[in-house]
Design an enzyme around this catalytic site. Structure first.
Site, mmCIF file in Angstrom:
data_model
loop_
_atom_site.group_PDB
_atom_site.id
_atom_site.type_symbol
_atom_site.label_atom_id
_atom_site.label_comp_id
_atom_site.label_asym_id
_atom_site.label_seq_id
_atom_site.Cartn_x
_atom_site.Cartn_y
_atom_site.Cartn_z
ATOM 1 N NE ARG A 167 -40.163 2.934 -61.994
ATOM 2 C CZ ARG A 167 -40.850 2.729 -63.099
ATOM 3 N NH1 ARG A 167 -41.940 1.963 -63.077
ATOM 4 N NH2 ARG A 167 -40.478 3.258 -64.248
ATOM 5 C CB SER A 240 -34.484 6.903 -62.750
ATOM 6 O OG SER A 240 -34.341 6.856 -64.152
ATOM 7 C CD GLU A 342 -37.226 4.602 -59.910
ATOM 8 O OE1 GLU A 342 -36.759 3.612 -60.519
ATOM 9 O OE2 GLU A 342 -37.669 5.614 -60.486
#
Length: 349
Positions: A167, A240, A342
């Site tokens: 990520r 998410s 995130e």
């Protein structure tokens, strides 16, 4: 249609999937590379902060952005190298991500099927190194075209130069420098499908598919996502909200001994394991949490998936951030683990 459009004191409510109100000092939309260069040479843009915004599917506006928001509207997709075993596909930053995945499958190309139905644009994909169901997009990126604000030039970076990690990427680590304008993918005509992650094989069985194609995998992933994740068109969310924590294998083993139901996954690095952030959050009692009269206002946690923070209608970005911080504190208190958000958080110190 004009190649460059500028609006001042612009609302961003319709440009983020949380659906929270925030305003930008100016909003600039560009439709060509020349328009992008022109926008970046404006006196009110050149030396100030700049936020590049796609569909706003991986961002939380915790407050206003008192500078320039740039939206890239170029969205062409084309095959640039038609090889025997693999094909290179170039997609401009403004193209819809899921539409690109479907386009590649229609052209007999594989690799992106596990990333079906991820919201957002192509330009956001390498920044976040988006991933799902055992696949990260960086695996299939040949190069990224990006405008380098430090040098004022358009550059092409190969995959190694992009610094992809979980990520993460060079573009995420240096957001004030790089503006992604296009991505070239190297996609195989055939490869080993990944169906052993998080219910994909079971979903294929439920679909009565014994010998899946890449399109079958994409359809299975789409069904899973639709069932597990709330639709941002129906209720505000950014998918998410927390990364799955990466921990030393010894830490994972110790936690599994205390909590046998905790999902733990091996990684490419034998010294590290990935833990399920959703399980940790649910174990702390947050899944489905919603108290409209609380300090968090209309912010909550999805009853479908503990990783997803939701705006039930009138939550502010600051209230969603406050809820995220409370969740992080409870996981730290109960498991001595640090969760990381995130999405990019804008407008908060």
């Amino acid at each position: 249609m004009t190649a460059l459009r500028v609006r001042k004191n612009a609302s961003l409510r319709g440009r983020n999937t949380f659906g929270v109100e925030a305003r930008a000092a100016r909003l600039i939309e560009v439709r060509t590379d020349d328009a992008l260069r022109k926008a970046l040479t404006r006196e009110d843009v050149r030396h100030g902060p700049l936020l590049v915004l796609g569909e706003g599917s991986n961002i939380l506006f915790a407050g206003d952005f008192d500078a320039t928001v740039l939206c890239i509207a170029m969205a062409q997709v084309a095959i640039v190298d038609n090889g025997v075993t693999s094909v290179q596909v170039r997609a401009e930053a403004g193209a819809d991500w899921d539409a690109l995945v479907r386009w590649t499958l229609e052209h007999g190309l594989e690799g992106l099927e596990n990333l079906a139905l991820i919201p957002g644009t192509v330009g956001a994909a390498p920044i976040q190194n988006i991933g799902a169901y055992g696949v990260e997009v960086g695996e299939f990126i040949a190069s990224v075209e990006a405008f380098d604000r430090d040098t004022g030039t358009l550059r092409t970076l190969d995959a190694a130069a992009c610094g992809f990690a979980y990520r993460d990427s060079l573009f995420k680590r240096e957001p004030l420098r790089w503006i992604v304008t296009a991505v070239t993918f190297n996609l195989p005509r055939r490869h080993t499908l990944r169906v052993d992650y998080s219910g994909v094989r079971d979903e294929l069985a439920a679909m009565q598919v014994e010998r899946p194609t890449a399109s079958d995998v994409a359809n299975a992933v789409t069904r899973l996502r639709q069932r597990k994740l709330p639709d941002p068109r129906m209720i505000g969310n950014a998918g998410s909200f927390f990364k799955n924590p990466l921990v030393d294998t010894e830490v994972a083993v110790a936690l599994k001994a205390k909590h046998p139901a905790l999902p733990s996954f091996a990684t490419a690095d034998p010294a590290l394991n990935k833990l399920s952030a959703a399980w940790l959050i649910e174990a702390c009692g947050w899944k489905g949490w919603h108290q409209p009269q609380s300090a968090s206002g209309d912010a909550g946690v999805s009853a479908q998936h503990a990783l997803v923070l939701v705006n039930y209608g009138s939550a502010t970005g600051a209230q969603l951030l406050d809820l995220a911080q409370r969740i992080m504190a409870s996981v730290q208190q109960q498991f001595s683990l640090n969760l990381e958000p995130e999405p990019r958080i804008v407008g908060a110190s």
